[in-house]
Design a protein around this motif. Structure first.
Motif, PDB file in Angstrom:
ATOM      1  N   SER A   6      29.266  25.679  80.060  1.00 35.28           N
ATOM      2  CA  SER A   6      28.939  24.104  80.278  1.00 35.28           C
ATOM      3  C   SER A   6      27.766  23.936  80.200  1.00 35.28           C
ATOM      4  O   SER A   6      27.146  24.817  80.895  1.00 35.28           O
ATOM      5  CB  SER A   6      30.391  23.446  80.302  1.00 35.28           C
ATOM      6  N   ARG A   7      26.999  22.595  79.619  1.00 33.26           N
ATOM      7  CA  ARG A   7      25.448  22.620  79.828  1.00 33.26           C
ATOM      8  C   ARG A   7      25.589  21.981  80.831  1.00 33.26           C
ATOM      9  O   ARG A   7      24.896  22.578  82.092  1.00 33.26           O
ATOM     10  CB  ARG A   7      25.374  21.360  79.302  1.00 33.26           C
ATOM     11  N   GLY A 189      26.720  44.697  67.054  1.00 30.95           N
ATOM     12  CA  GLY A 189      27.305  44.576  68.613  1.00 30.95           C
ATOM     13  C   GLY A 189      27.286  43.336  68.955  1.00 30.95           C
ATOM     14  O   GLY A 189      27.293  42.507  68.022  1.00 30.95           O
ATOM     15  N   PHE A 190      27.861  42.791  70.938  1.00 30.83           N
ATOM     16  CA  PHE A 190      28.091  40.827  70.098  1.00 30.83           C
ATOM     17  C   PHE A 190      27.680  40.095  69.554  1.00 30.83           C
ATOM     18  O   PHE A 190      26.664  40.286  70.224  1.00 30.83           O
ATOM     19  CB  PHE A 190      28.966  41.177  71.512  1.00 30.83           C
ATOM     20  N   ARG A 191      27.910  38.923  68.645  1.00 31.12           N
ATOM     21  CA  ARG A 191      26.601  37.959  68.788  1.00 31.12           C
ATOM     22  C   ARG A 191      27.065  37.058  70.324  1.00 31.12           C
ATOM     23  O   ARG A 191      27.318  36.676  70.801  1.00 31.12           O
ATOM     24  CB  ARG A 191      27.399  37.421  67.391  1.00 31.12           C
ATOM     25  N   LEU A 192      25.636  36.142  70.415  1.00 35.68           N
ATOM     26  CA  LEU A 192      25.125  35.417  71.046  1.00 35.68           C
ATOM     27  C   LEU A 192      26.237  34.588  70.884  1.00 35.68           C
ATOM     28  O   LEU A 192      25.726  33.903  69.508  1.00 35.68           O
ATOM     29  CB  LEU A 192      23.690  35.565  71.199  1.00 35.68           C
ATOM     30  N   LYS A 193      26.995  33.262  71.834  1.00 32.10           N
ATOM     31  CA  LYS A 193      26.670  32.413  71.284  1.00 32.10           C
ATOM     32  C   LYS A 193      26.340  31.209  72.374  1.00 32.10           C
ATOM     33  O   LYS A 193      26.138  32.112  73.912  1.00 32.10           O
ATOM     34  CB  LYS A 193      28.180  32.397  72.201  1.00 32.10           C
ATOM     35  N   GLU A 194      26.941  30.261  72.493  1.00 31.01           N
ATOM     36  CA  GLU A 194      25.811  29.049  73.141  1.00 31.01           C
ATOM     37  C   GLU A 194      27.374  29.115  74.076  1.00 31.01           C
ATOM     38  O   GLU A 194      28.610  28.879  74.439  1.00 31.01           O
ATOM     39  CB  GLU A 194      25.767  27.652  72.070  1.00 31.01           C
ATOM     40  N   GLY A 195      25.942  28.678  75.592  1.00 31.37           N
ATOM     41  CA  GLY A 195      27.078  28.962  76.811  1.00 31.37           C
ATOM     42  C   GLY A 195      27.290  30.490  77.177  1.00 31.37           C
ATOM     43  O   GLY A 195      27.963  30.763  78.908  1.00 31.37           O
ATOM     44  N   ILE A 237      22.423  30.811  77.728  1.00 31.88           N
ATOM     45  CA  ILE A 237      21.838  31.045  75.712  1.00 31.88           C
ATOM     46  C   ILE A 237      21.889  29.956  75.512  1.00 31.88           C
ATOM     47  O   ILE A 237      23.051  29.908  75.715  1.00 31.88           O
ATOM     48  CB  ILE A 237      22.022  32.398  74.830  1.00 31.88           C
ATOM     49  N   THR A 238      21.403  28.773  74.671  1.00 36.46           N
ATOM     50  CA  THR A 238      21.421  27.294  74.919  1.00 36.46           C
ATOM     51  C   THR A 238      21.370  27.680  72.569  1.00 36.46           C
ATOM     52  O   THR A 238      20.419  28.288  73.131  1.00 36.46           O
ATOM     53  CB  THR A 238      20.760  26.288  75.043  1.00 36.46           C
ATOM     54  N   ALA A 239      21.934  26.506  73.312  1.00 33.13           N
ATOM     55  CA  ALA A 239      21.508  25.303  71.717  1.00 33.13           C
ATOM     56  C   ALA A 239      19.887  25.630  71.344  1.00 33.13           C
ATOM     57  O   ALA A 239      19.491  25.474  70.207  1.00 33.13           O
ATOM     58  CB  ALA A 239      22.369  24.310  70.965  1.00 33.13           C
ATOM     59  N   ASP A 240      19.278  25.307  72.016  1.00 32.78           N
ATOM     60  CA  ASP A 240      17.933  24.989  72.607  1.00 32.78           C
ATOM     61  C   ASP A 240      17.125  26.012  73.322  1.00 32.78           C
ATOM     62  O   ASP A 240      15.814  26.038  73.627  1.00 32.78           O
ATOM     63  CB  ASP A 240      17.312  23.863  73.237  1.00 32.78           C
ATOM     64  N   GLY A 241      17.615  27.254  72.445  1.00 30.27           N
ATOM     65  CA  GLY A 241      17.078  28.665  72.580  1.00 30.27           C
ATOM     66  C   GLY A 241      17.340  28.957  74.667  1.00 30.27           C
ATOM     67  O   GLY A 241      17.985  28.531  75.225  1.00 30.27           O
ATOM     68  N   PRO A 242      16.554  29.933  74.645  1.00 27.92           N
ATOM     69  CA  PRO A 242      16.949  30.844  76.178  1.00 27.92           C
ATOM     70  C   PRO A 242      16.737  30.160  77.498  1.00 27.92           C
ATOM     71  O   PRO A 242      15.291  29.933  77.093  1.00 27.92           O
ATOM     72  CB  PRO A 242      16.795  32.007  75.740  1.00 27.92           C
TER      73      PRO A 242
END
Length: 248
Positions: A6-7, A189-195, A237-242
């Motif tokens: 989580s954030r 490869g796997f997809r990058l997800k938030e968190g 990895i976040t919604a606002d970028g790495p």
């Protein structure tokens, strides 16, 4: 199983990341001809304790030290030693700190005194690969997008990328799922997800990618005896970028 943070948990991970970053900033001024990597190891143990962290790697699968100290042709997992560093060496110092139950993991490559143009170029390109990879570490991309950026920049400059040592997830443990090499193809490869919190840690060799392991069961070195460099950050990895949790 990939554990998404989580954030709030990513914020909690910043403490370990800051301690690791501060350690690297501190030893940058220590590394010079005549210093031993065992002296850096002793400093690391004191530094972590004084900053409210623990050395995660001591005892990890039998590993006896708080740092990995990998000189010249040693790619990774080198044991700290009493042998003094000499002018022209390059040394990779890797440290993993645990603070408040969370992990920070970062390796950095240091020049010892005046190094050769070959060594300087290898270090420069390896660091560039790290940040090119981080730029691609955004929600929706795949790990192949990240590592393709690493691989193509390395190979364009005449270097090989180590395949046998992997990046990994980071959280309450040093090694979480997923695991992945630092080579890849776009869209694979796997997809990058938030968190997700991952290490990006390219290891580039001046010669071939093949490596060998010493009799100690840990020390990985280039099979052809040529130089190797590595830079590593822990990245959220976040919604606002790495977010580089170990940014110096």
């Amino acid at each position: 199983m990939v554990i998404l943070k989580s954030r709030a948990e990513i914020e909690e991970m910043r403490k370990a990341g800051r301690i690791v970053a501060a350690f690297h900033q501190a030893i940058a001024g220590m590394i010079r001809p005549g210093v031993t990597t065992l002296e850096i190891e002793s400093f690391a143990v004191r530094f972590l304790k004084e900053n409210g962290a623990k050395a995660y790697t001591i005892g990890y699968n039998g590993y006896p030290f708080a740092t990995c100290a990998s000189v010249n042709d040693v790619i990774a997992h080198g044991f700290p030693s009493r042998k003094p560093l000499k002018e022209g060496d390059i040394v990779k110092i890797d440290i993993v700190a645990e603070a408040d139950g969370w992990i920070g993991d970062s390796a950095w490559c240091y020049a010892v005194g005046d190094v050769s143009e070959e060594a300087r170029n290898l270090m420069r390109v390896t660091k560039e690969c790290l940040y090119l990879g981080i730029e691609k570490a955004v929600v929706g991309n795949r790990i192949g997008d990240v590592m393709h950026a690493v691989q193509t920049h390395a190979e364009r400059n005449g270097y090989s990328v180590v395949r046998d040592l992997l990046g990994h997830g980071v959280g309450r443990e040093m090694h979480e799922e997923p695991n992945y090499p630092h080579v890849g193809n776009p869209g694979k490869g796997f997809r990058l997800k938030e968190g997700m919190v991952l290490t990006i840690e390219p290891m580039l060799n001046a010669g071939k990618a093949k490596m060998t392991i010493d009799a100690d069961g840990w020390t990985a070195r280039t099979a052809d005896g040529k130089l190797s460099a590595q830079y590593e950050h822990t990245v959220a990895i976040t919604a606002d970028g790495p977010i580089i949790l170990t940014a110096q």
